[in-house]
Design a protein around this motif. Structure first.
Motif, PDB file in Angstrom:
ATOM      1  N   UNK A 299       0.852  -1.187   0.000  1.00  0.00           N
ATOM      2  CA  UNK A 299       0.000   0.000   0.000  1.00  0.00           C
ATOM      3  C   UNK A 299       0.886   1.236   0.000  1.00  0.00           C
ATOM      4  N   UNK A 300       0.479   2.236  -0.767  1.00  0.00           N
ATOM      5  CA  UNK A 300       1.159   3.526  -0.839  1.00  0.00           C
ATOM      6  C   UNK A 300       0.146   4.602  -0.497  1.00  0.00           C
ATOM      7  N   UNK A 301       0.497   5.510   0.399  1.00  0.00           N
ATOM      8  CA  UNK A 301      -0.433   6.574   0.744  1.00  0.00           C
ATOM      9  C   UNK A 301       0.116   7.480   1.816  1.00  0.00           C
ATOM     10  N   UNK A 302      -0.737   8.324   2.340  1.00  0.00           N
ATOM     11  CA  UNK A 302      -0.403   9.215   3.444  1.00  0.00           C
ATOM     12  C   UNK A 302      -0.899   8.577   4.740  1.00  0.00           C
ATOM     13  N   UNK A 303      -0.013   8.539   5.724  1.00  0.00           N
ATOM     14  CA  UNK A 303      -0.377   7.889   6.978  1.00  0.00           C
ATOM     15  C   UNK A 303      -1.522   8.653   7.635  1.00  0.00           C
ATOM     16  N   UNK A 304      -2.560   7.952   8.092  1.00  0.00           N
ATOM     17  CA  UNK A 304      -3.729   8.650   8.650  1.00  0.00           C
ATOM     18  C   UNK A 304      -3.425   9.462   9.900  1.00  0.00           C
TER      19      UNK A 304
ATOM     20  N   UNK B 103       5.358  -8.262   9.883  1.00  0.00           N
ATOM     21  CA  UNK B 103       4.418  -8.530  10.971  1.00  0.00           C
ATOM     22  C   UNK B 103       3.148  -7.685  10.852  1.00  0.00           C
ATOM     23  N   UNK B 104       2.027  -8.261  11.265  1.00  0.00           N
ATOM     24  CA  UNK B 104       0.757  -7.539  11.232  1.00  0.00           C
ATOM     25  C   UNK B 104       0.874  -6.221  11.994  1.00  0.00           C
ATOM     26  N   UNK B 105       1.558  -6.253  13.147  1.00  0.00           N
ATOM     27  CA  UNK B 105       1.681  -5.044  13.954  1.00  0.00           C
ATOM     28  C   UNK B 105       2.374  -3.924  13.191  1.00  0.00           C
TER      29      UNK B 105
ATOM     30  N   UNK C  98      -8.422  -4.597   5.450  1.00  0.00           N
ATOM     31  CA  UNK C  98      -9.393  -3.501   5.465  1.00  0.00           C
ATOM     32  C   UNK C  98      -8.611  -2.194   5.453  1.00  0.00           C
ATOM     33  N   UNK C  99      -8.900  -1.339   4.507  1.00  0.00           N
ATOM     34  CA  UNK C  99      -8.172  -0.068   4.395  1.00  0.00           C
ATOM     35  C   UNK C  99      -8.844   0.981   5.275  1.00  0.00           C
ATOM     36  N   UNK C 100      -8.052   1.623   6.122  1.00  0.00           N
ATOM     37  CA  UNK C 100      -8.580   2.633   7.027  1.00  0.00           C
ATOM     38  C   UNK C 100      -8.232   4.048   6.563  1.00  0.00           C
ATOM     39  N   UNK C 101      -7.547   4.148   5.432  1.00  0.00           N
ATOM     40  CA  UNK C 101      -7.265   5.458   4.844  1.00  0.00           C
ATOM     41  C   UNK C 101      -7.188   5.295   3.333  1.00  0.00           C
ATOM     42  N   UNK C 102      -7.201   6.408   2.639  1.00  0.00           N
ATOM     43  CA  UNK C 102      -7.121   6.380   1.184  1.00  0.00           C
ATOM     44  C   UNK C 102      -5.688   6.143   0.722  1.00  0.00           C
ATOM     45  N   UNK C 103      -5.546   5.636  -0.490  1.00  0.00           N
ATOM     46  CA  UNK C 103      -4.214   5.429  -1.043  1.00  0.00           C
ATOM     47  C   UNK C 103      -4.275   4.570  -2.288  1.00  0.00           C
ATOM     48  N   UNK C 104      -3.151   3.945  -2.603  1.00  0.00           N
ATOM     49  CA  UNK C 104      -3.072   2.994  -3.701  1.00  0.00           C
ATOM     50  C   UNK C 104      -2.679   1.631  -3.147  1.00  0.00           C
ATOM     51  N   UNK C 105      -3.229   0.592  -3.736  1.00  0.00           N
ATOM     52  CA  UNK C 105      -2.921  -0.778  -3.320  1.00  0.00           C
ATOM     53  C   UNK C 105      -2.378  -1.523  -4.527  1.00  0.00           C
ATOM     54  N   UNK C 106      -1.276  -2.254  -4.289  1.00  0.00           N
ATOM     55  CA  UNK C 106      -0.616  -2.995  -5.360  1.00  0.00           C
ATOM     56  C   UNK C 106      -0.598  -4.474  -5.000  1.00  0.00           C
TER      57      UNK C 106
ATOM     58  N   UNK D 243       1.052   1.906   8.173  1.00  0.00           N
ATOM     59  CA  UNK D 243       0.323   2.100   6.920  1.00  0.00           C
ATOM     60  C   UNK D 243      -1.150   2.316   7.209  1.00  0.00           C
ATOM     61  N   UNK D 244      -1.951   2.357   6.162  1.00  0.00           N
ATOM     62  CA  UNK D 244      -3.398   2.483   6.294  1.00  0.00           C
ATOM     63  C   UNK D 244      -4.103   1.156   6.141  1.00  0.00           C
ATOM     64  N   UNK D 245      -3.442   0.059   6.524  1.00  0.00           N
ATOM     65  CA  UNK D 245      -4.028  -1.278   6.406  1.00  0.00           C
ATOM     66  C   UNK D 245      -4.351  -1.839   7.789  1.00  0.00           C
ATOM     67  N   UNK D 246      -5.501  -2.499   7.869  1.00  0.00           N
ATOM     68  CA  UNK D 246      -5.885  -3.232   9.076  1.00  0.00           C
ATOM     69  C   UNK D 246      -6.194  -4.667   8.652  1.00  0.00           C
ATOM     70  N   UNK D 247      -5.516  -5.639   9.276  1.00  0.00           N
ATOM     71  CA  UNK D 247      -5.691  -7.042   8.904  1.00  0.00           C
ATOM     72  C   UNK D 247      -6.874  -7.613   9.684  1.00  0.00           C
ATOM     73  N   UNK D 248      -7.950  -7.883   8.986  1.00  0.00           N
ATOM     74  CA  UNK D 248      -9.166  -8.397   9.618  1.00  0.00           C
ATOM     75  C   UNK D 248      -9.108  -9.901   9.863  1.00  0.00           C
TER      76      UNK D 248
END
Length: 572
Positions: free
Chosen positions: A371-376, A416-418, A454-462, A424-429
């Motif tokens: 994921x690439x983006x601005x940290x929330x 690691x998930x943590x 689950x994305x908690x902020x906007x950005x790009x996902x690769x 980043x703006x990713x949350x592992x559900x």
């Protein structure tokens, strides 16, 4: 040689390996980028005055072999006569560096006091997050090298022990994340200096003559043990073919083929007949192709011994210039997943001549995402990646490992998930092993993974994976598992199954990574029924597969009864 005894040779070799390990620990402790200090996406090597590998520290094996090729090109470009004590050279020109532009190599000559020629070199390769490529993160659709980032063909970033401010500033102003990139450069410099100090201590302790004699013995022993091991393998030529998903520009699959020949104590790998260079960034520098073959040879011959140049003297690799396995300027090379798929292709060829020595396919690919983006929280740009685990292939004697990093990754770890959630703006559900994902067989393939993000902020996902259209192969009548895939926007009207892919995401969107299991080995009907019951209990195999594939009928409560019986039998 040189009258040196074997005990002294072993002591010197241990000192050299210890020096490399201290470099490794320094890099991990000082790096800024999680892909280095968590994932271990680096390669550390020590070379002698002839640029032969004499010691390594565990990281990504593909990097270690690539260092062998790169340092020869780098020293030739700079000129040994132009190197001075304290110099550190930066290099990422892909066709010489044997990697994509973001895998940056630094190397340094090591001079004994009063000598005019280096007696050794240290070399460290690590992944930098951004060097001004056309896209942040990974470049999935470049059509020439110049879209992939700032290029250093072999540039002194330190001269006589002092940083070249102009080069440092050039890097700073060409990176979207200069603090991370320059921090990682500093970590590589620190690791390099540690290696220099330790090598000078070794040189002082043993002297130039004994050190040189020991290195010659180490290399000759590496060659001798490898040739002896090759000689124990059957002679012959075996071939295999596979298909690579599209090149990032076109979805048309790309044909690859290999012929592996063992003749006495020599080992040849020939990629003639594979696709020519393609428009997108899946072309492979030749040094990377050589490295892939070194991994296979090492695994078959001397897998428990640290590598040195002698181990690879029996290897000969053929890949015509201008082909997908021998990229030439200006072919794009950013997506190196080609070599992961091709590594399995080489093993597939070998399985035809020595099925008892080779496992079935291990997922066939490295299922990566970023994921690439601005940290929330901070608003700072991030680019954070992860390579998920796959199931390993079964062998004629045991099941494949469940949910393990692909065999090409060696000691490399997933993120690691943590760390993913913090940086980043990713949350592992959800993260779990997938039932029925391993290929069935007398011995079943290991299970793959499901990861829901689950994305908690906007950005790009690769999503980065290159074997989603064809299944991993099985052996001896085993079954092939489903291939890896990424499901974007699952359980919505936008749901889409993809392989290598880049898309905008907004808070609330989701992605689901479904990684392949390993291929099965042997006829499933020959599997021990008690092991099928155990698999069902552990949810590696469903009741339906137990009945339909393994022909094991289970009563509704049989698995629970089996679990209770086992618990009672192991109680103190």
């Amino acid at each position: 040689m040189g009258g040196i005894d074997g005990a002294t040779v072993q002591v010197i070799w241990s000192y050299l390996l210890s020096a490399a390990e201290e470099m490794r620990r320094t890099l991990i402790r000082t790096a800024f980028n999680p892909v280095i200090y968590e994932v271990l996406d680096f390669g550390i090597s020590i070379f002698d005055c002839n640029l032969d590998l004499i010691a390594e520290a565990p990281g990504l094996t593909f990097f270690l072999g690539a260092n062998d090729y790169a340092i020869k090109k780098g020293v030739a470009y700079v000129g040994e006569e132009n190197l001075e004590p304290g110099d550190i050279v930066l290099m990422n020109y892909p066709y010489w560096n044997s990697a994509h532009v973001s895998d940056c190599t630094v190397f340094a000559p090591v001079f004994a006091p009063g000598d005019g020629r280096p007696f050794a070199y240290t070399c460290i390769r690590a992944h930098w997050m951004d060097l001004g490529a056309k896209d942040a993160g990974y470049v999935l659709d470049s059509t020439d090298m110049h879209q992939e980032g700032l290029i250093f063909p072999g540039t002194k970033v330190y001269k006589r022990g002092k940083a070249d401010r102009q080069i440092i500033e050039l890097i700073r102003f060409n990176s979207r994340m200069p603090d991370l990139v320059l921090g990682d450069l500093d970590a590589q410099v620190a690791s390099t200096r540690v290696g220099e100090r330790r090598l000078l201590q070794i040189h002082q302790k043993f002297g130039a003559e004994r050190l040189g004699a020991a290195i010659a013995r180490i290399l000759d022993h590496g060659e001798l043990t490898t040739r002896k091991a090759i000689g124990s393998l059957p002679d012959g030529t075996w071939t295999a073919e596979t298909m690579l998903d599209g090149d990032g520009i076109s979805d048309e699959s790309i044909a690859m083929q290999v012929a592996v020949t063992i003749d006495g104590d020599s080992f040849k790998v020939d990629f003639t007949g594979s696709s020519g260079a393609v428009r997108g960034p899946v072309n492979v520098p030749f040094g990377r192709t050589e490295t892939m073959c070194k991994v296979v040879l090492k695994s078959l011959t001397t897998p428990t011994t640290p590598s040195n140049a002698g181990h690879f003297r029996p290897l000969h690799v053929v890949a015509p210039p201008g082909s997908i396995f021998h990229a030439v300027y200006p072919a794009p090379t950013f997506i190196l997943w080609t070599t992961t798929v091709a590594l399995e292709m080489i093993y597939h060829a070998l399985s035809k001549g020595m099925p008892e020595r080779v496992a079935a396919c291990s997922g066939g690919d490295v299922p990566g995402f970023m994921m690439v983006g601005r940290h929330p929280d901070t608003g700072r740009l991030f680019a954070l990646s992860n390579n998920d685990a796959v199931g390993w292939g079964a062998t004629r004697g045991h099941d494949g490992n469940n949910a393990s990093n692909h065999l090409s990754q060696t000691l490399v770890r997933n993120t690691p998930v943590e760390v993913l959630e913090l940086k980043s703006g990713m949350f592992v559900e959800q993260l779990e092993m997938r039932t029925d994902s391993g290929g069935e067989g007398r011995f079943r393939g290991g299970a793959g993974l499901r990861r829901d993000v689950h994305f908690i902020s906007n950005g790009e996902f690769l999503s980065v994976m290159k074997k989603t259209k064809t299944r991993p192969w099985a052996l001896a009548g085993g079954r092939e598992p489903d291939s890896t895939c990424m499901i974007m926007f699952p359980d919505t009207d936008r749901q889409k199954r993809v392989g290598t892919y880049r898309t905008r995401v907004v808070a609330g969107d989701r992605a689901r990574n479904m990684t392949a299991g390993g291929g099965g080995y042997g006829n499933p009907s020959e599997r021990d029924p008690s092991r099928v019951v155990e698999d069902v209990r552990d949810e590696y195999v469903s009741r339906e597969a137990a009945h339909d594939v393994y022909r094991v009928a289970l009563a509704d409560d049989e698995v629970d009864e089996e679990a209770t019986r086992r618990l009672r039998s192991t109680a103190p």
